[in-house]
Write a protein that holds these residues in place. Structure first.
Motif, mmCIF file in Angstrom:
data_model
loop_
_atom_site.group_PDB
_atom_site.id
_atom_site.type_symbol
_atom_site.label_atom_id
_atom_site.label_comp_id
_atom_site.label_asym_id
_atom_site.label_seq_id
_atom_site.Cartn_x
_atom_site.Cartn_y
_atom_site.Cartn_z
ATOM 1 N N PHE A 66 -2.362 0.562 -6.699
ATOM 2 C CA PHE A 66 -2.744 0.271 -5.327
ATOM 3 C C PHE A 66 -2.202 1.114 -4.586
ATOM 4 O O PHE A 66 -2.748 1.852 -3.649
ATOM 5 N N GLN A 67 -1.131 1.434 -4.683
ATOM 6 C CA GLN A 67 -0.008 2.429 -3.888
ATOM 7 C C GLN A 67 -0.625 3.855 -4.053
ATOM 8 O O GLN A 67 -0.841 4.656 -3.033
ATOM 9 N N GLN A 68 -0.696 4.360 -5.306
ATOM 10 C CA GLN A 68 -0.861 5.772 -5.650
ATOM 11 C C GLN A 68 -2.247 6.197 -5.284
ATOM 12 O O GLN A 68 -2.547 6.954 -4.791
ATOM 13 N N LEU A 69 -3.297 5.065 -5.464
ATOM 14 C CA LEU A 69 -4.656 5.311 -5.603
ATOM 15 C C LEU A 69 -5.078 5.346 -3.983
ATOM 16 O O LEU A 69 -6.051 6.094 -3.443
ATOM 17 N N LEU A 70 -4.411 4.759 -3.129
ATOM 18 C CA LEU A 70 -4.857 4.781 -1.605
ATOM 19 C C LEU A 70 -3.673 5.738 -0.985
ATOM 20 O O LEU A 70 -3.463 6.042 0.366
ATOM 21 N N THR A 71 -2.798 6.500 -1.495
ATOM 22 C CA THR A 71 -1.784 7.415 -0.944
ATOM 23 C C THR A 71 -0.939 6.738 -0.158
ATOM 24 O O THR A 71 -0.935 7.216 1.122
ATOM 25 N N LEU A 72 -0.371 5.586 -0.468
ATOM 26 C CA LEU A 72 0.564 4.902 0.423
ATOM 27 C C LEU A 72 2.092 5.338 0.127
ATOM 28 O O LEU A 72 2.544 5.360 -1.174
ATOM 29 N N GLN A 73 2.942 5.575 1.034
ATOM 30 C CA GLN A 73 4.211 5.591 0.736
ATOM 31 C C GLN A 73 4.924 4.201 0.597
ATOM 32 O O GLN A 73 5.732 4.056 -0.391
ATOM 33 N N LYS A 74 4.502 3.188 1.372
ATOM 34 C CA LYS A 74 4.776 1.983 1.135
ATOM 35 C C LYS A 74 3.619 0.907 1.370
ATOM 36 O O LYS A 74 2.957 1.075 2.119
ATOM 37 N N VAL A 75 4.015 -0.225 0.785
ATOM 38 C CA VAL A 75 3.157 -1.450 0.862
ATOM 39 C C VAL A 75 3.662 -2.583 1.897
ATOM 40 O O VAL A 75 4.554 -2.943 1.369
ATOM 41 N N PRO A 76 3.084 -2.791 2.756
ATOM 42 C CA PRO A 76 3.726 -3.542 3.807
ATOM 43 C C PRO A 76 3.871 -5.013 3.400
ATOM 44 O O PRO A 76 2.956 -5.418 2.418
ATOM 45 N N SER A 77 4.700 -5.796 3.793
ATOM 46 C CA SER A 77 4.692 -7.397 3.451
ATOM 47 C C SER A 77 3.927 -8.011 4.292
ATOM 48 O O SER A 77 3.234 -7.264 5.372
ATOM 49 N N ALA A 78 3.334 -9.137 4.111
ATOM 50 C CA ALA A 78 2.498 -10.051 4.828
ATOM 51 C C ALA A 78 2.822 -10.097 6.240
ATOM 52 O O ALA A 78 2.176 -9.997 7.174
#
Length: 397
Positions: free
Chosen positions: A76-88
């Motif tokens: 999910f993080q790599q395919l969307l090129t995210l540095q971090k995934v936020p918490s809710a």
């Protein structure tokens, strides 16, 4: 009964291989550009917050808590090129802050940028490309959310307004409104925002289609000033139809006939039959409303604040168009998986056939490889889509 055993391994799997296309669409739309306007806060880029929530919407989820399932999901993080995934909690707080800073005005351009660069197909209804505008009801009963009030469908909720272009139904505007707001109120301002977007995407003549809720003297009797200070009045025709019914929809014969009188205002110089047929096609947009509410899981909006829910609908506009784009380019014609022929695929079908596809994630030579096993059909579609989106050909709006 077969002898079934369960086993875990160190292999990386994803059940959402379609995110590879969605992340590419984010890049083309220019979502990352918001980082220059809204800087990093507490180590979390604004674009990571926005793309994380857009990713949820593109998976058919809208609740903030759904992001917790992806915080340790590397694909999910790599395919969307995210540095971090936020918490809710971070997701909720940052979206509320961005809504207060009017991020909505920037998100409106993402869809037109994507559709224009990709040269998305826009099909005309005979001689004109139709622009359908209408409001619809989102039932948020038994809640204390800001803006929830009695709607014209006799439920408590919101009545957002939406605009769809062409037979494909590209969404060019999606804005939240209080439930009690009349359809016509502020609709002219909405039209002024939407029309330039439509004119940027197509050079064909545009036909505006609205229902009776938009009836207004300001729309149908117009005057404009010309150079000699005289005024020219535009005259429109009214088409009438009288329907006599001798049986109800279940086939039960009526003791007395039921009569229904309908009328349409139009500026087109066409036969009455052609005008009526055009308006019947206008009813297709009701399906688009349904897809936003059910397929994107947005019937009940997640926030208690009106501005935040408005921002979420603006983000949903881009998510809707990305899934629609995947359906039009990858699920119509010869490339489509085995399905009945169709001019347009529902968002739910795109989610089932292309987005929620399992794959083995392999990292090799600084590349991410998605191994679909024997699912060659879906792999071919996603591979073709990625190649099609790799080098945009159009001009950004």
């Amino acid at each position: 009964m077969p002898n079934i055993k369960f086993r875990a391994s160190r292999r990386t799997l994803t059940s959402h291989a379609g995110l590879s296309i969605i992340g590419q669409c984010f890049e083309i739309a220019g979502v990352d550009s918001i980082d220059s306007r809204f800087p990093t806060t507490l180590g979390m880029r604004t674009s990571d917050v926005i793309k994380s929530y857009l990713g949820l919407l593109c998976l058919g989820m809208s609740d903030y808590d759904a992001v917790e399932n992806f915080r340790r999901d590397k694909p999910f993080q790599q395919l969307l090129t995210l540095q971090k995934v936020p918490s809710a909690a971070t997701l909720r707080q940052r979206l509320e802050k961005l809504a207060a800073n009017d991020l909505q005005t920037r998100t409106a351009t993402w869809s037109t940028t994507l559709l224009s660069l990709i040269e998305a197909p826009i099909t005309a209804e005979t001689t004109h490309v139709c622009l359908d505008i209408d409001t619809f009801v989102m039932d948020n009963s038994n809640s204390k959310k800001e803006g929830v009030s009695r709607t014209y469908q006799k439920v408590d909720g919101y009545t957002p307004i939406a605009a769809y272009l062409g037979n494909e139904g590209w969404c060019l505007g999606l804005e939240l409104r209080p439930g009690k707001q009349h359809t016509m109120k502020e609709s002219n301002a909405f039209l002024e925002r939407v029309l330039p977007r439509a004119q940027c995407l197509t050079k064909q003549p545009i036909l505006l289609r609205e229902d009776s809720g938009f009836d207004s003297q300001a729309l149908w009797t117009q005057t404009v000033s010309i150079h000699d200070d005289n005024k020219t009045e535009y005259v429109v025709q009214r088409v009438m139809r009288l329907v006599e019914r001798t049986a109800d929809r279940d086939g039960q014969l009526l003791l007395e006939p039921d009569y229904e009188l309908e009328g349409w205002w139009t500026s087109l110089d066409e036969a009455p039959e052609a005008v009526i047929k055009r308006y019947q096609a206008h009813a297709t947009h009701e399906q688009f409303h349904s897809e936003i509410k059910t397929d994107l899981d947005l019937e009940r909006l997640p926030s208690g604040k009106f501005a935040t829910n408005d921002l979420i609908l603006h983000l949903a506009q881009l998510a809707y168009n990305i899934l629609r784009l995947m359906g039009q380019l990858g699920m119509t014609g010869e490339l489509s998986p085995v399905r009945h022929p169709a001019k347009r695929r529902r968002l739910r079908t795109v989610l089932q056939e292309l987005v929620h596809r399992a794959a083995l994630v392999i990292h090799k030579a600084r590349q991410i490889i998605l191994d679909f096993g024997q699912d060659i059909g879906r792999m071919t579609v996603l591979k073709t889509l990625r190649s099609r989106l790799r080098y945009p050909r159009g001009t950004p709006c």
